[in-house]
Write a protein that holds these residues in place. Structure first.
Motif, PDB file in Angstrom:
ATOM      1  N   TRP A   1       4.569   2.408  -0.333  1.00  0.00           N
ATOM      2  CA  TRP A   1       4.337   3.141   0.915  1.00  0.00           C
ATOM      3  C   TRP A   1       3.669   2.286   1.982  1.00  0.00           C
ATOM      4  O   TRP A   1       3.568   2.705   3.145  1.00  0.00           O
ATOM      5  N   ALA A   2       3.152   1.120   1.604  1.00  0.00           N
ATOM      6  CA  ALA A   2       2.306   0.344   2.534  1.00  0.00           C
ATOM      7  C   ALA A   2       2.988   0.083   3.884  1.00  0.00           C
ATOM      8  O   ALA A   2       2.366   0.315   4.930  1.00  0.00           O
ATOM      9  N   PRO A   3       4.258  -0.361   3.926  1.00  0.00           N
ATOM     10  CA  PRO A   3       4.862  -0.621   5.241  1.00  0.00           C
ATOM     11  C   PRO A   3       4.930   0.645   6.104  1.00  0.00           C
ATOM     12  O   PRO A   3       4.627   0.603   7.299  1.00  0.00           O
ATOM     13  N   GLY A   4       5.276   1.790   5.492  1.00  0.00           N
ATOM     14  CA  GLY A   4       5.377   3.044   6.252  1.00  0.00           C
ATOM     15  C   GLY A   4       4.012   3.531   6.717  1.00  0.00           C
ATOM     16  O   GLY A   4       3.881   4.132   7.798  1.00  0.00           O
ATOM     17  N   ILE A   5       2.982   3.275   5.928  1.00  0.00           N
ATOM     18  CA  ILE A   5       1.621   3.663   6.324  1.00  0.00           C
ATOM     19  C   ILE A   5       1.176   2.808   7.504  1.00  0.00           C
ATOM     20  O   ILE A   5       0.638   3.314   8.495  1.00  0.00           O
ATOM     21  N   ARG A   6       1.481   1.509   7.408  1.00  0.00           N
ATOM     22  CA  ARG A   6       1.054   0.613   8.497  1.00  0.00           C
ATOM     23  C   ARG A   6       1.779   0.936   9.794  1.00  0.00           C
ATOM     24  O   ARG A   6       1.181   0.987  10.855  1.00  0.00           O
ATOM     25  N   SER A   7       3.092   1.195   9.688  1.00  0.00           N
ATOM     26  CA  SER A   7       3.860   1.328  10.936  1.00  0.00           C
ATOM     27  C   SER A   7       3.764   2.722  11.536  1.00  0.00           C
ATOM     28  O   SER A   7       3.741   2.870  12.755  1.00  0.00           O
ATOM     29  N   GLY A   8       3.672   3.774  10.688  1.00  0.00           N
ATOM     30  CA  GLY A   8       3.709   5.107  11.306  1.00  0.00           C
ATOM     31  C   GLY A   8       2.871   6.151  10.598  1.00  0.00           C
ATOM     32  O   GLY A   8       2.986   7.338  10.901  1.00  0.00           O
ATOM     33  N   GLY A   9       2.029   5.763   9.653  1.00  0.00           N
ATOM     34  CA  GLY A   9       1.199   6.744   8.956  1.00  0.00           C
ATOM     35  C   GLY A   9       2.021   7.702   8.107  1.00  0.00           C
ATOM     36  O   GLY A   9       1.675   8.870   7.949  1.00  0.00           O
ATOM     37  N   THR A  10       3.147   7.182   7.536  1.00  0.00           N
ATOM     38  CA  THR A  10       4.045   8.061   6.772  1.00  0.00           C
ATOM     39  C   THR A  10       4.196   7.577   5.338  1.00  0.00           C
ATOM     40  O   THR A  10       4.370   6.380   5.089  1.00  0.00           O
ATOM     41  N   THR A  11       4.119   8.516   4.402  1.00  0.00           N
ATOM     42  CA  THR A  11       4.536   8.266   3.023  1.00  0.00           C
ATOM     43  C   THR A  11       5.769   9.145   2.795  1.00  0.00           C
ATOM     44  O   THR A  11       6.079  10.015   3.622  1.00  0.00           O
ATOM     45  N   TYR A  12       6.462   8.945   1.704  1.00  0.00           N
ATOM     46  CA  TYR A  12       7.692   9.701   1.500  1.00  0.00           C
ATOM     47  C   TYR A  12       7.985   9.783   0.005  1.00  0.00           C
ATOM     48  O   TYR A  12       7.576   8.907  -0.767  1.00  0.00           O
ATOM     49  N   ALA A  13       8.664  10.848  -0.393  1.00  0.00           N
ATOM     50  CA  ALA A  13       9.010  11.001  -1.805  1.00  0.00           C
ATOM     51  C   ALA A  13      10.104  12.048  -1.962  1.00  0.00           C
ATOM     52  O   ALA A  13      10.191  13.000  -1.173  1.00  0.00           O
ATOM     53  N   LEU A  14      10.898  11.844  -3.002  1.00  0.00           N
ATOM     54  CA  LEU A  14      11.786  12.891  -3.478  1.00  0.00           C
ATOM     55  C   LEU A  14      10.893  13.855  -4.275  1.00  0.00           C
ATOM     56  O   LEU A  14      10.044  13.392  -5.032  1.00  0.00           O
ATOM     57  N   HIS A  15      11.025  15.136  -4.094  1.00  0.00           N
ATOM     58  CA  HIS A  15      10.199  16.132  -4.797  1.00  0.00           C
ATOM     59  C   HIS A  15       8.693  15.855  -4.613  1.00  0.00           C
ATOM     60  O   HIS A  15       7.967  15.617  -5.595  1.00  0.00           O
ATOM     61  N   PRO A  16       8.194  15.853  -3.376  1.00  0.00           N
ATOM     62  CA  PRO A  16       6.820  15.393  -3.120  1.00  0.00           C
ATOM     63  C   PRO A  16       5.721  16.271  -3.719  1.00  0.00           C
ATOM     64  O   PRO A  16       4.570  15.844  -3.778  1.00  0.00           O
ATOM     65  N   HIS A  17       6.073  17.501  -4.173  1.00  0.00           N
ATOM     66  CA  HIS A  17       5.029  18.350  -4.769  1.00  0.00           C
ATOM     67  C   HIS A  17       5.072  18.331  -6.299  1.00  0.00           C
ATOM     68  O   HIS A  17       4.293  19.021  -6.948  1.00  0.00           O
ATOM     69  N   SER A  18       5.978  17.561  -6.888  1.00  0.00           N
ATOM     70  CA  SER A  18       6.015  17.466  -8.356  1.00  0.00           C
ATOM     71  C   SER A  18       4.963  16.466  -8.817  1.00  0.00           C
ATOM     72  O   SER A  18       4.689  15.485  -8.133  1.00  0.00           O
ATOM     73  N   ARG A  19       4.372  16.735  -9.997  1.00  0.00           N
ATOM     74  CA  ARG A  19       3.201  15.945 -10.418  1.00  0.00           C
ATOM     75  C   ARG A  19       3.544  14.934 -11.520  1.00  0.00           C
ATOM     76  O   ARG A  19       4.379  15.191 -12.392  1.00  0.00           O
ATOM     77  N   ASN A  20       2.811  13.829 -11.488  1.00  0.00           N
ATOM     78  CA  ASN A  20       2.991  12.741 -12.446  1.00  0.00           C
ATOM     79  C   ASN A  20       1.595  12.250 -12.836  1.00  0.00           C
ATOM     80  O   ASN A  20       0.780  11.946 -11.958  1.00  0.00           O
ATOM     81  N   ALA A  21       1.325  12.152 -14.128  1.00  0.00           N
ATOM     82  CA  ALA A  21       0.006  11.685 -14.601  1.00  0.00           C
ATOM     83  C   ALA A  21      -0.015  10.151 -14.607  1.00  0.00           C
ATOM     84  O   ALA A  21      -0.231   9.509 -15.640  1.00  0.00           O
ATOM     85  N   CYS A  22       0.216   9.582 -13.443  1.00  0.00           N
ATOM     86  CA  CYS A  22       0.403   8.131 -13.344  1.00  0.00           C
ATOM     87  C   CYS A  22      -0.869   7.376 -13.761  1.00  0.00           C
ATOM     88  O   CYS A  22      -1.974   7.914 -13.692  1.00  0.00           O
ATOM     89  N   VAL A  23      -0.664   6.127 -14.185  1.00  0.00           N
ATOM     90  CA  VAL A  23      -1.738   5.356 -14.828  1.00  0.00           C
ATOM     91  C   VAL A  23      -1.926   4.035 -14.078  1.00  0.00           C
ATOM     92  O   VAL A  23      -0.965   3.460 -13.555  1.00  0.00           O
ATOM     93  N   ALA A  24      -3.167   3.570 -14.023  1.00  0.00           N
ATOM     94  CA  ALA A  24      -3.468   2.321 -13.312  1.00  0.00           C
ATOM     95  C   ALA A  24      -2.947   1.124 -14.119  1.00  0.00           C
ATOM     96  O   ALA A  24      -3.224   1.027 -15.321  1.00  0.00           O
ATOM     97  N   PRO A  25      -2.238   0.188 -13.478  1.00  0.00           N
ATOM     98  CA  PRO A  25      -1.804  -1.015 -14.194  1.00  0.00           C
ATOM     99  C   PRO A  25      -2.973  -1.746 -14.865  1.00  0.00           C
ATOM    100  O   PRO A  25      -2.820  -2.315 -15.950  1.00  0.00           O
TER     101      PRO A  25
END
Ligand SMILES: NC(=O)c1ccc[n+]([C@@H]2O[C@H](COP(=O)([O-])OP(=O)(O)OC[C@H]3O[C@@H](n4cnc5c(N)ncnc54)[C@H](OP(=O)(O)O)[C@@H]3O)[C@@H](O)[C@H]2O)c1
Length: 287
Positions: free
Chosen positions: A149-173
């Motif tokens: 998302w970094a380029p979209g955040i820098r250029s226009g304050g936008t993030t984006y996703a398919l199914h943006p309200h679905s949840r994922n228990a994502c983990v830190a690398p």
């Protein structure tokens, strides 16, 4: 569990997201050989060596793996299964003592039949059949996907996703790297599999709100259509991989990726990293 003295540990994927973070945990105690096609600048420090190899060149793998007490396996191309066959065959020829395989949480999902998941199931099966003691690490999605998302955040304050309200228990690398390092440095985890998640499931919308707080600026999370998402994936991956990622997002929408495990805490003795902590630690990459 017994923690042996110094071991010879070979990491594949040295320039990749996980192995590049592991040397800091291993190098003080073990002899670490980093392998990839390209060397990582700045990887030279005491206890670390880099050996060039290519999953497509069998002999280069045998040379790189020879004498390894433990081998960390990261492959990343489901359209090149010969790479995975070469890695396991070379590990057998090089008499590797233990394989720790970076697999994926989806292998446990009986509804997952996409290209990536079937590839990882096949990889696990091949390692289990190799005769080499193994440990499987099955992480949920990496938090670092948010860096896309970094380029979209820098250029226009936008993030984006398919199914943006679905949840994922994502983990830190970083958590995956620390757990992986512990599994490689210890002989007490043979023939076990570990599913790794973050501490809570979050949607893209919620991650976006966290990033907004961390960065101190408003962000808008825009929903992608399946066609838009496919086109974005296809900029980076083959059409077959893009299809697999769309199918994976569909499983997330159905709730398949929301449950959490306590594996990170059990194996490291500290809580799993929250998305807020991870985002704060990587703030400068979005700014
Ligand atoms: N991303 C997720 O959310 C997620 C979730 C669960 C599981 N996983 C799994 O995690 C693994 C890592 O995926 P990733 O895409 O994130 O990896 P990555 O960080 O891009 O790392 C790939 C590594 O493999 C090396 N490599 C690539 N081709 C090679 C070749 N032909 N010979 C030797 N080395 C080669 C690359 O180095 P060079 O290019 O320098 O050779 C790089 O160091 C995959 O198996 C994936 O399925 C990912």
């Amino acid at each position: 569990m017994t923690a042996p003295a110094a071991r010879r540990i070979v990491l594949t994927g040295a320039t990749g997201q996980i192995a590049s973070l592991m040397a800091r945990y291993l190098a003080p105690r073990h002899r670490v050989i980093l392998t990839s096609r390209t060397a990582r600048p700045g990887a030279r420090r005491p206890g670390l060596t880099h050996v060039t190899c290519d999953y497509g060149v069998y002999e280069s793998l045998v040379d790189a793996f020879r004498g390894a007490d433990a081998l960390f396996v990261v492959t990343n191309d489901p359209t090149r299964p010969e790479h995975d066959r070469n890695v396991v065959r070379a590990a057998v020829e090089a008499s590797v003592g233990h394989i720790v395989k970076l697999s994926a949480a989806a292998v446990l999902d009986s509804a997952a039949h996409d290209l990536i998941t079937e590839w990882q199931r096949g990889n696990e099966e091949r390692i289990r059949a190799s005769g080499i003691p193994w440990t499987m690490i099955r992480p949920r999605s990496f938090m670092s996907h948010a860096l896309g998302w970094a380029p979209g955040i820098r250029s226009g304050g936008t993030t984006y996703a398919l199914h943006p309200h679905s949840r994922n228990a994502c983990v830190a690398p970083e958590d995956i790297a620390e757990v992986s390092a512990r599994l490689l440095g210890d002989t007490g985890h043979h023939f076990r599999s570990y599913q790794l998640t973050g501490p809570q499931p979050l949607s893209a919308h919620e991650q976006s709100a966290v990033l907004s707080q961390v960065l101190g600026r408003p962000l808008v999370c825009r929903e992608l259509t399946p066609e838009e998402a496919h086109a974005r994936y296809a900029r980076r991956y083959s059409p077959a991989m893009a299809d697999a990622l769309i199918a994976s997002a569909g499983r997330q929408l159905a709730g398949a990726k929301a449950h959490t495990t306590d594996t990170v805490e059990r194996l490291t003795g500290r809580p799993a990293t929250t998305f807020a902590r991870w985002a704060a630690d990587h703030r400068e990459r979005f700014a």
